[in-house]
Design a protein around this motif. Structure first.
Motif: not given
Ligand code: AMP
Length: 479
Positions: A1-2, A6-8, A24-33, A52-58, A342-344
């Motif tokens: 998480m970074n 923020t997603f915004a 409920g996600y608060e911050h993008p994961t590194p791959i998402q960012a 597990g890295t959050g790539k799908t939302a990425g 996964r994811a934290g």
């Protein structure tokens, strides 16, 4: 998480931000960012990221953003704007579920298609307008051949888990699909590894991509408490049943090497009074979906799976993974334990290892660059896996591997011998002991706690035998 991004701040459209807040996600994961801005701008992407890295939302979030920002004009039914290819049906279903989750406040329409199920409902669905199509390659080509899908208007192509698609022999299908797409399009390729084959594929598909590589799962594997129990193949089923019951595990994914092994193990666990189901390629899609749904909502406590079937099983915070047998390919170990922690969140991964698997274990430890903690289960003697004399070992290692090592019987297998608390693998010194847990059989935190003594006849004692306190406390690390 970074935590500073923020997603915004990534500039995603408002309906998508709302959906992200809902999850409920608060911050993008590194791959998402890293991936979200690039995809939003329309660029190609080559990303080394595992499940597990959050790539799908990425990739789904920025794709949805692009579709929302550029609404389609005058499109025909059955003509998707986005094509997402995945290696397995489970992954396809889960990716499409993510599309629905993140796109729920938009009017984007998605559909999933895969083989092994009746094609007619898919044909009916394709008669309606469609924006995002998630598909496995074989069934997609069936539709293309029947002209029930039209890929000539695809604007964005995603190859998800591309390395798996190559492993599973989909390269020719992928090339056939590529030939049906417009030349001008955006391309995203996700892969756990960057092998030469992936590089070659990406060269043919991607146009001036940016490359992203997030921490590989094996460095993130610190999240997962890994342990190895040295034992005999013939003891594994009783031992596993015992561990699950004594530890009160409610959700555990167990890996076997073969489909047949998965079935046999699930049957045995059910006989032992556990709610268990097997999931593998020979099961009908309905049975797989049922087992997975039962596992997700807690009706099935133990899901026994082969590597391929388990690909893409996406369950938030899966607490426990057990390797009933080690995989032949060390990287698969990393994929397997990637199902937990996964994811934290944190998780546990336990491997039951017999003598024939020591070589595989060594290869895994080499890959993850650290030793895995050895653990003993009270009542099961670790002496049974004393190293064999070198010449015997050499002979064993030269033998072609059998998918299911035969059960070992007879004297000298250590069964019943030395079955006392604190027995440890030969040749390893105790270097640390975790705090013993209470012996009430309801340990928390997911570690197996106690084990009744295993009687000489080899059948685990059941019933009211009061389990003695503390086990897993007797751990040792490689000296
Ligand atoms: P994936 O790597 O896409 O399979 O995602 C792994 C898991 O992480 C999924 O269960 C997601 O729901 C979850 N996830 C994705 N993005 C985030 C995030 N930004 N914060 C927390 N969890 C996330």
């Amino acid at each position: 998480m970074n935590n500073s991004i923020t997603f915004a701040s990534l500039g995603l459209a408002e309906p998508l931000l709302r959906a992200v807040t809902d999850t409920g996600y608060e911050h993008p994961t590194p791959i998402q960012a890293q991936a979200i801005p690039q995809v939003m701008q329309g660029g190609d992407l080559l990303a080394a990221a595992q499940t597990g890295t959050g790539k799908t939302a990425g990739f789904t979030l920025p794709i949805l953003h692009r579709l929302v920002q550029n609404p389609a004009q005058g499109r025909k039914p059955g003509q998707p704007r986005v094509l997402i290819l995945t290696p397995t049906r489970e992954l396809a279903a889960q990716v499409e579920e993510s599309v629905r989750t993140y796109g729920k406040h938009t009017s984007i329409r998605s559909m999933v298609m895969f083989g092994g199920v009746n094609i007619n409902p898919q044909i009916s669905a394709l008669r309606k307008p469609l924006d995002i199509l998630v598909a496995t390659p074989g069934r997609l080509l069936d539709h293309a051949q029947q002209k029930t899908v039209d890929l000539s208007a695809v604007e964005i192509l995603v190859l998800d888990e591309a390395d798996r698609m190559l492993d599973m022999g989909f390269i020719r299908d992928i090339r056939r699909v590529l030939a049906l797409l417009p030349k001008q399009r955006q391309n995203l390729l996700f892969s756990a590894t960057f092998s030469d084959e992936i590089r070659e594929l990406s060269k043919g598909v991607l146009n001036n991509p940016i490359e992203i590589s997030v921490a590989r799962r094996n460095t993130a594997s610190e999240l997962v408490a890994q342990s190895v129990v040295l034992t005999e193949q013939s003891h594994k089923r009783d031992m596993l049943s015992h561990i699950i019951r004594e530890s009160g595990w409610h959700q555990v994914l167990v890996f076997t090497r073969t489909k047949h092994g998965a079935n046999r193990l699930a049957e045995k666990l059910v006989k032992d009074g556990l709610s268990a189901a097997a999931i593998h390629g020979n099961k009908s899609q309905a049975a797989r979906t049922r087992a997975l749904a039962g596992f997700k909502d807690g009706k099935v406590a133990v899901l026994v799976a082969t590597d391929i079937a388990a690909r893409g099983i996406d369950i938030d915070q899966l607490p426990h993974v057990v390797n009933f047998e080690l995989p032949n390919v060390p990287e698969d170990y990393v994929h397997r334990i990637g199902r937990t922690g996964r994811a934290g969140s944190t998780g546990s991964a336990m491997s039951l290892v017999d003598r024939s698997e020591i070589k595989l274990l060594n290869a895994i430890e080499k890959l993850i660059k650290r030793p895995i903690e050895r653990t003993t289960i009270e009542g099961w003697s670790p002496d049974m896996v004393k190293p064999e004399p070198a010449h015997v070992r050499a002979a064993e290692e030269d033998r072609p591997r059998r998918a299911n090592p035969p059960r070992r019987h007879g004297a000298g297998n250590g069964q019943g011998n030395g079955a006392r608390s604190g027995a440890r693998p030969a040749g390893r010194s105790r270097s640390e002991a975790s705090a013993p847990r209470s012996g009430n059989g309801s340990s928390r935190g997911g570690q197996p706690s106690t084990s009744p003594a295993r009687p000489r006849n080899g059948s685990a004692r059941r019933g009211n035998s009061s389990p003695r306190a503390a086990l897993l406390g007797s751990t040792s690390t490689k000296g």
